[in-house]
Design a protein around this motif. Structure first.
Motif, PDB file in Angstrom:
ATOM      1  N   LYS A 113       0.854  -1.191   0.000  1.00 17.03           N
ATOM      2  CA  LYS A 113       0.000   0.000   0.000  1.00 17.03           C
ATOM      3  C   LYS A 113       0.885   1.235   0.000  1.00 17.03           C
ATOM      4  O   LYS A 113       1.672   1.440   0.925  1.00 17.03           O
ATOM      5  N   ALA A 116       2.408   7.183  -0.124  1.00 17.23           N
ATOM      6  CA  ALA A 116       1.948   8.446  -0.696  1.00 17.23           C
ATOM      7  C   ALA A 116       0.435   8.525  -0.813  1.00 17.23           C
ATOM      8  O   ALA A 116      -0.118   9.607  -0.981  1.00 17.23           O
ATOM      9  N   ASP A 117      -0.257   7.386  -0.711  1.00 15.12           N
ATOM     10  CA  ASP A 117      -1.713   7.380  -0.833  1.00 15.12           C
ATOM     11  C   ASP A 117      -2.419   7.226   0.512  1.00 15.12           C
ATOM     12  O   ASP A 117      -3.632   7.060   0.564  1.00 15.12           O
ATOM     13  N   THR A 118      -1.656   7.279   1.601  1.00 18.72           N
ATOM     14  CA  THR A 118      -2.240   7.054   2.923  1.00 18.72           C
ATOM     15  C   THR A 118      -2.885   8.331   3.451  1.00 18.72           C
ATOM     16  O   THR A 118      -2.331   9.428   3.329  1.00 18.72           O
ATOM     17  N   ARG A 119      -4.043   8.166   4.065  1.00 19.13           N
ATOM     18  CA  ARG A 119      -4.782   9.311   4.599  1.00 19.13           C
ATOM     19  C   ARG A 119      -4.030   9.932   5.779  1.00 19.13           C
ATOM     20  O   ARG A 119      -3.589   9.241   6.692  1.00 19.13           O
ATOM     21  N   GLY A 187      -3.777  17.749  -0.026  1.00 21.66           N
ATOM     22  CA  GLY A 187      -3.863  17.060  -1.311  1.00 21.66           C
ATOM     23  C   GLY A 187      -4.865  15.924  -1.278  1.00 21.66           C
ATOM     24  O   GLY A 187      -5.024  15.259  -0.248  1.00 21.66           O
ATOM     25  N   PRO A 188      -5.550  15.679  -2.380  1.00 19.41           N
ATOM     26  CA  PRO A 188      -6.608  14.663  -2.406  1.00 19.41           C
ATOM     27  C   PRO A 188      -6.122  13.251  -2.106  1.00 19.41           C
ATOM     28  O   PRO A 188      -6.879  12.434  -1.594  1.00 19.41           O
ATOM     29  N   GLU A 189      -4.861  12.955  -2.405  1.00 21.24           N
ATOM     30  CA  GLU A 189      -4.357  11.594  -2.189  1.00 21.24           C
ATOM     31  C   GLU A 189      -4.209  11.264  -0.702  1.00 21.24           C
ATOM     32  O   GLU A 189      -4.111  10.094  -0.326  1.00 21.24           O
ATOM     33  N   HIS A 190      -4.201  12.288   0.158  1.00 19.75           N
ATOM     34  CA  HIS A 190      -4.049  12.066   1.597  1.00 19.75           C
ATOM     35  C   HIS A 190      -5.337  12.359   2.369  1.00 19.75           C
ATOM     36  O   HIS A 190      -5.299  12.463   3.601  1.00 19.75           O
ATOM     37  N   ARG A 193     -11.104   8.978   1.151  1.00 16.85           N
ATOM     38  CA  ARG A 193     -11.303   8.562  -0.237  1.00 16.85           C
ATOM     39  C   ARG A 193     -12.760   8.291  -0.600  1.00 16.85           C
ATOM     40  O   ARG A 193     -13.106   8.252  -1.773  1.00 16.85           O
TER      41      ARG A 193
END
Length: 374
Positions: A113, A116-119, A187-190, A193
């Motif tokens: 996982k 960089a995509d973790t909330r 940023g939307p990636e953090h 989702r």
């Protein structure tokens, strides 16, 4: 040298915290099927029982703080402790969302996982920030000025939403000032989702949420001063009822919305918590009723460990896929509990069974004297 006596502990406050963590797990881990409406957060504007859980936990954090801050310590020790604790709670929240560090790829295989995509935002992260801000305010302000600060935090969020959101978007979901701030700074990636760019634990909502912690602190202070008396119960209920009425009167200009954490939502939840804590004091401290006391106090002594266990275990169980796209927890809910009681009742029974499992974990820790402190 005389040592000031430690304040008397109220079993009712520990029980309040225990009941809150119990209901939080029930709401967070609904089984398969459509849950009861009151156990699901309001989609946007509105209020359900589920919406009361998180602010009640923040209120309980403030209650506990009212006892902790009575211990004498230098500013240096205090600042080290509060910043360290806030940082650890924030880190635990971040790691909880990154867990289990792997995910199912599109072809069914496992993949790491991405960090960089973790909330970044989340429940524990907001608790950490609210705890830090409320603790600093409580340390250096008198109760009167602390109340002023809480009101200022609520008004600040209202002013930012009204003054910096595009026209007509102050109480909208995707273009209000808070959402735009989160998208720009984080940023939307953090972010969360499941809501296409809106995060219910965003930065701006932390300001009024801190007011819930401050309210819990002030409630703890006055409860210690007023004592375990019927008059205390009456005062708490009266104050709570006044706040609830104030929230309802504000709704035409400031709607009640948990996901935005509006000022009217703060008034409503603090008011309800004041009424509830007053009622618990009346039953437990004044009347001396002991039913459920040991169980709820056990939960209230170790809420962070029990909450983390509940979140991590359900994620782990869901990693076991019984069939494509269906994890073990969902399968249990569908196969066992929906067969036993179709619809909302089956969903609730599944959640209750899981919550009791988490309570068993808390009981095992309690018997060994293990309390997760950060």
């Amino acid at each position: 040298m005389t040592v000031a006596p430690r304040p008397e502990r109220f079993a009712s406050l520990d029980m309040f915290r225990g009941a809150t963590i119990f209901l939080m797990i029930v709401v967070n881990t609904a089984g398969a099927g459509q849950p009861f409406t009151q156990l699901v957060h309001a989609p946007w504007i509105g209020f359900t029982l589920a919406d009361l859980v998180y602010p009640s936990f923040l209120f309980a954090v403030g209650n506990a703080m009212s006892f902790a801050l009575t211990r004498p310590m230098t500013d240096g020790v205090f600042l080290r402790r509060i910043f360290k604790r806030a940082a650890l709670i924030f880190l635990l929240g971040f790691m909880m969302y990154w867990y289990p560090f792997v995910t199912h790829a599109a072809d069914g295989s496992w993949a790491i996982k991405p960090f960089a995509d973790t909330r970044v935002t989340g429940v524990l992260q907001r608790i950490a920030l609210c705890y830090l801000l409320a603790g600093l305010l409580a340390r250096y302000l008198s109760p009167r000025w602390l109340l002023v600060a809480a009101v200022a935090l609520v008004l600040a969020q209202w002013a930012i939403l009204a003054g910096f959101s595009p026209a007509g978007e102050a109480f909208g979901r995707y273009r209000n000032a808070g959402t735009l701030l989160d998208l720009r700074l984080i940023g939307p990636e953090h972010l969360y989702r499941k809501d296409r760019g809106f995060d219910p634990e965003g930065l701006l909502g932390t300001l009024p949420a801190t007011a819930n912690v401050v309210a819990g602190y002030l409630a703890g202070v006055v409860i210690q001063r007023w004592g375990k008396h019927t008059a205390t119960v009456g005062r708490m209920v009266l104050i709570g009822a006044g706040l609830v009425i104030g929230a309802l009167l504000l709704t035409p200009v400031l709607p009640i919305a948990k996901k935005l954490w509006t000022g009217s939502f703060v008034l409503l939840t603090v008011g309800l918590d004041m009424i509830l804590i007053g009622a618990v004091i009346g039953v437990v401290e004044v009347k001396g009723v002991r039913v459920g006391r040991d169980f709820l106090q056990m939960l209230g002594r170790n809420p962070l460990a029990i909450y983390l266990f509940s979140e991590l275990l359900v994620v782990t169980i869901e990693l076991i896929h019984v069939r494509p796209g269906v994890g073990l927890y969902r399968w249990i809910g569908e196969t066992w509990f929906q067969a036993l009681a179709p619809g909302p009742l089956g969903s609730l029974l599944c959640a209750l069974a899981y919550t009791l499992l988490c309570c068993w974990f808390g009981r095992a820790l309690d018997r060994r004297g293990i309390i997760l402190k950060v």
